[in-house]
Structures are given as structure tokens and as C-alpha cells.
Design a protein around this motif. Sequence first.
Motif, PDB file in Angstrom:
ATOM      1  N   ALA A 163     -26.434 -57.109 -27.478  1.00 42.88           N
ATOM      2  CA  ALA A 163     -26.354 -58.549 -27.216  1.00 42.88           C
ATOM      3  C   ALA A 163     -25.002 -58.917 -26.604  1.00 42.88           C
ATOM      4  O   ALA A 163     -24.932 -59.734 -25.664  1.00 42.88           O
ATOM      5  CB  ALA A 163     -26.584 -59.328 -28.503  1.00 42.88           C
ATOM      6  N   ARG A 203     -26.764 -62.764 -25.732  1.00 45.49           N
ATOM      7  CA  ARG A 203     -26.679 -63.505 -26.982  1.00 45.49           C
ATOM      8  C   ARG A 203     -27.732 -64.604 -26.984  1.00 45.49           C
ATOM      9  O   ARG A 203     -27.882 -65.333 -26.012  1.00 45.49           O
ATOM     10  CB  ARG A 203     -25.289 -64.108 -27.150  1.00 45.49           C
ATOM     11  CG  ARG A 203     -24.280 -63.073 -27.584  1.00 45.49           C
ATOM     12  CD  ARG A 203     -22.884 -63.701 -27.699  1.00 45.49           C
ATOM     13  NE  ARG A 203     -21.928 -62.847 -27.001  1.00 45.49           N
ATOM     14  CZ  ARG A 203     -21.544 -62.996 -25.751  1.00 45.49           C
ATOM     15  NH1 ARG A 203     -21.981 -63.988 -25.034  1.00 45.49           N
ATOM     16  NH2 ARG A 203     -20.675 -62.164 -25.212  1.00 45.49           N
ATOM     17  N   ARG A 241     -28.197 -53.752 -31.954  1.00 44.46           N
ATOM     18  CA  ARG A 241     -28.573 -55.110 -31.529  1.00 44.46           C
ATOM     19  C   ARG A 241     -27.312 -55.941 -31.221  1.00 44.46           C
ATOM     20  O   ARG A 241     -27.254 -56.644 -30.203  1.00 44.46           O
ATOM     21  CB  ARG A 241     -29.410 -55.797 -32.603  1.00 44.46           C
ATOM     22  CG  ARG A 241     -30.830 -55.278 -32.676  1.00 44.46           C
ATOM     23  CD  ARG A 241     -31.602 -55.982 -33.793  1.00 44.46           C
ATOM     24  NE  ARG A 241     -32.973 -55.539 -33.855  1.00 44.46           N
ATOM     25  CZ  ARG A 241     -33.965 -56.096 -33.164  1.00 44.46           C
ATOM     26  NH1 ARG A 241     -33.738 -57.105 -32.366  1.00 44.46           N
ATOM     27  NH2 ARG A 241     -35.187 -55.622 -33.277  1.00 44.46           N
ATOM     28  N   ASN A 242     -26.321 -55.846 -32.085  1.00 46.92           N
ATOM     29  CA  ASN A 242     -25.087 -56.593 -31.883  1.00 46.92           C
ATOM     30  C   ASN A 242     -24.366 -56.114 -30.616  1.00 46.92           C
ATOM     31  O   ASN A 242     -23.945 -56.924 -29.780  1.00 46.92           O
ATOM     32  CB  ASN A 242     -24.179 -56.448 -33.111  1.00 46.92           C
ATOM     33  CG  ASN A 242     -22.980 -57.347 -33.062  1.00 46.92           C
ATOM     34  OD1 ASN A 242     -23.010 -58.411 -32.457  1.00 46.92           O
ATOM     35  ND2 ASN A 242     -21.909 -56.908 -33.703  1.00 46.92           N
ATOM     36  N   ASN A 287     -30.890 -64.062 -26.931  1.00 46.15           N
ATOM     37  CA  ASN A 287     -32.118 -63.547 -26.329  1.00 46.15           C
ATOM     38  C   ASN A 287     -32.558 -62.308 -27.122  1.00 46.15           C
ATOM     39  O   ASN A 287     -32.557 -61.189 -26.606  1.00 46.15           O
ATOM     40  CB  ASN A 287     -31.873 -63.218 -24.856  1.00 46.15           C
ATOM     41  CG  ASN A 287     -33.154 -63.093 -24.070  1.00 46.15           C
ATOM     42  OD1 ASN A 287     -34.231 -63.044 -24.648  1.00 46.15           O
ATOM     43  ND2 ASN A 287     -33.023 -63.026 -22.760  1.00 46.15           N
ATOM     44  N   ASP A 288     -32.943 -62.538 -28.375  1.00 45.44           N
ATOM     45  CA  ASP A 288     -33.269 -61.429 -29.274  1.00 45.44           C
ATOM     46  C   ASP A 288     -34.530 -60.677 -28.871  1.00 45.44           C
ATOM     47  O   ASP A 288     -34.689 -59.516 -29.220  1.00 45.44           O
ATOM     48  CB  ASP A 288     -33.429 -61.944 -30.712  1.00 45.44           C
ATOM     49  CG  ASP A 288     -32.099 -62.367 -31.315  1.00 45.44           C
ATOM     50  OD1 ASP A 288     -31.061 -61.856 -30.840  1.00 45.44           O
ATOM     51  OD2 ASP A 288     -32.111 -63.187 -32.251  1.00 45.44           O
ATOM     52  N   SER A 289     -35.412 -61.310 -28.120  1.00 45.43           N
ATOM     53  CA  SER A 289     -36.660 -60.623 -27.740  1.00 45.43           C
ATOM     54  C   SER A 289     -36.374 -59.446 -26.807  1.00 45.43           C
ATOM     55  O   SER A 289     -36.967 -58.374 -26.935  1.00 45.43           O
ATOM     56  CB  SER A 289     -37.636 -61.597 -27.091  1.00 45.43           C
ATOM     57  OG  SER A 289     -37.078 -62.126 -25.899  1.00 45.43           O
ATOM     58  N   TRP A 314     -34.524 -52.004 -28.179  1.00 49.04           N
ATOM     59  CA  TRP A 314     -34.435 -51.186 -29.394  1.00 49.04           C
ATOM     60  C   TRP A 314     -35.775 -50.516 -29.707  1.00 49.04           C
ATOM     61  O   TRP A 314     -35.827 -49.328 -30.008  1.00 49.04           O
ATOM     62  CB  TRP A 314     -33.969 -52.010 -30.590  1.00 49.04           C
ATOM     63  CG  TRP A 314     -34.054 -51.217 -31.863  1.00 49.04           C
ATOM     64  CD1 TRP A 314     -34.995 -51.325 -32.842  1.00 49.04           C
ATOM     65  CD2 TRP A 314     -33.204 -50.135 -32.249  1.00 49.04           C
ATOM     66  NE1 TRP A 314     -34.775 -50.395 -33.818  1.00 49.04           N
ATOM     67  CE2 TRP A 314     -33.670 -49.654 -33.484  1.00 49.04           C
ATOM     68  CE3 TRP A 314     -32.078 -49.545 -31.684  1.00 49.04           C
ATOM     69  CZ2 TRP A 314     -33.065 -48.607 -34.153  1.00 49.04           C
ATOM     70  CZ3 TRP A 314     -31.473 -48.497 -32.359  1.00 49.04           C
ATOM     71  CH2 TRP A 314     -31.966 -48.034 -33.573  1.00 49.04           C
ATOM     72  N   VAL A 335     -33.432 -57.803 -26.552  1.00 51.72           N
ATOM     73  CA  VAL A 335     -32.687 -56.813 -27.353  1.00 51.72           C
ATOM     74  C   VAL A 335     -33.649 -56.047 -28.246  1.00 51.72           C
ATOM     75  O   VAL A 335     -33.570 -54.817 -28.358  1.00 51.72           O
ATOM     76  CB  VAL A 335     -31.585 -57.511 -28.190  1.00 51.72           C
ATOM     77  CG1 VAL A 335     -30.909 -56.517 -29.121  1.00 51.72           C
ATOM     78  CG2 VAL A 335     -30.569 -58.172 -27.286  1.00 51.72           C
ATOM     79  N   GLY A 336     -34.590 -56.755 -28.866  1.00 47.68           N
ATOM     80  CA  GLY A 336     -35.592 -56.114 -29.715  1.00 47.68           C
ATOM     81  C   GLY A 336     -36.483 -55.166 -28.928  1.00 47.68           C
ATOM     82  O   GLY A 336     -36.835 -54.085 -29.397  1.00 47.68           O
ATOM     83  N   GLU A 353     -29.797 -49.683 -35.958  1.00 46.48           N
ATOM     84  CA  GLU A 353     -30.416 -50.865 -35.359  1.00 46.48           C
ATOM     85  C   GLU A 353     -29.509 -52.101 -35.369  1.00 46.48           C
ATOM     86  O   GLU A 353     -29.343 -52.761 -34.339  1.00 46.48           O
ATOM     87  CB  GLU A 353     -31.732 -51.189 -36.067  1.00 46.48           C
ATOM     88  CG  GLU A 353     -32.471 -52.351 -35.416  1.00 46.48           C
ATOM     89  CD  GLU A 353     -33.823 -52.625 -36.039  1.00 46.48           C
ATOM     90  OE1 GLU A 353     -34.541 -53.464 -35.467  1.00 46.48           O
ATOM     91  OE2 GLU A 353     -34.153 -52.034 -37.076  1.00 46.48           O
ATOM     92  N   LYS A 354     -28.937 -52.413 -36.505  1.00 44.20           N
ATOM     93  CA  LYS A 354     -28.131 -53.632 -36.601  1.00 44.20           C
ATOM     94  C   LYS A 354     -26.948 -53.581 -35.628  1.00 44.20           C
ATOM     95  O   LYS A 354     -26.706 -54.527 -34.873  1.00 44.20           O
ATOM     96  CB  LYS A 354     -27.628 -53.807 -38.040  1.00 44.20           C
ATOM     97  CG  LYS A 354     -26.860 -55.079 -38.252  1.00 44.20           C
ATOM     98  CD  LYS A 354     -26.421 -55.222 -39.698  1.00 44.20           C
ATOM     99  CE  LYS A 354     -25.598 -56.481 -39.880  1.00 44.20           C
ATOM    100  NZ  LYS A 354     -25.077 -56.601 -41.243  1.00 44.20           N
TER     101      LYS A 354
END
Length: 192
Positions: free
Chosen positions: A80, A86, A76-77, A88-90, A96, A92-93, A72-73
Motif C-alpha cells: 500500500a 493507500r 499489505r502495508n 485501495n485494499d482490493s 496478495w 492490494v488484496g 500478509e500484514k
Amino acid sequence: NFTHTDDYRAHTTCVSEAERYEKSVYKGKSKKKRNPQEEWTDLIEQSANDAPPALKEHLVYLASLGNVPRKEKQFRNFTANSLNLRGNDSVVGAVWTYLSALRQKETDARKKVDEAAKKVDDERRKKKEEEEQALQAKLDETLPSSKKLRKTFKKILKKEKSSVKIKLLRTKVFDELGLDKSLKKKLKKLLE
């Protein structure tokens, strides 16, 4: 031949010379277990086709990339940075979450298939063992004692008065005792 610029992406496996030139004769090696990265890449490619509209564009682009991380980590990186998301974590989440849910469904389905196959194999093995035990019990009931066998051997050898080949001796003992043909292998083991 890769004449177009993106043809190399579709080329994922090579064909051996034997497979290419000996098509009808070629047996091939047994299928190897696919590595987890190949399975993950295939999952991303498959999910790109039937993904929700909000994620479809991102998954199609991820499918075109080669080495997408499975953890996961790192995922996500990578996502992104690769998808230029970058901050916009929603999104990317969501990507995932969607992919990990699909992977979990696939894993659960594979476990069910493996358990069913194992259950069938266990039942077959158990049935075979029961049949072998029943046959062994039948053989033990009908097979003469070793003392009786020795007496029969001595009797046949006295009649012959000369050396006898072991095969002939077995046959004569077999006939003398009037044994069933199914016992022939068991008797052969005893005489060795």
C-alpha cells in the motif's frame, strides 16, 4: 562495472576468484539451500511476467523493489505504501491472493518432488539391505565354524614350525578349507 544506473539490480550473486580464473578445474561448493526471501523475490519476478493485466503493473514494480515482506500484514502495508495504493485494499488484496496462491502451488509441487525422491531412496535402501542380508545368509551357511577354524590354524602352525605372517596364514587357511573367494573378507574379519 555498473555503468548504467540500474545495472546493480541485476547483479545478485558474485563470482569467486577460483571460479573466474580456474573455470575448467573449479568444482565449486555444493549448492546451498536458498533462503525463503530469495525464493519469494524470484516468485514475484516470475509472476510479474504472466500476471493478469490488472495486477501486472503492480507486480512489475514490486519485482523491482528489493525486500518485499512475505507475511500478509507486512506485505499489505508495504504494498500500500510502496505502490501508493493507500485506501485501495482490493488491489492490494488481489496482489496478495495471487502471490500466495502461486507460492502454495510451488510449495505443493516441491513437496511432491521431495516425497517421490524420498520414496525412491527408501526403495533403494530397502533393496540394498535385502541384498546384504541375502549375502550375509550365504556367508553364514558356507563359513566354517570357529572351532574348525581354530583346528585348521593349529594344524597349519604345526606344519610351519616357525612364526608365520598373518597374511600368509590367512591364505593357507583359505586354501586348506577350500573356501569361496567371496568369503575372504568375512574370514579376514574373523581372524582379526
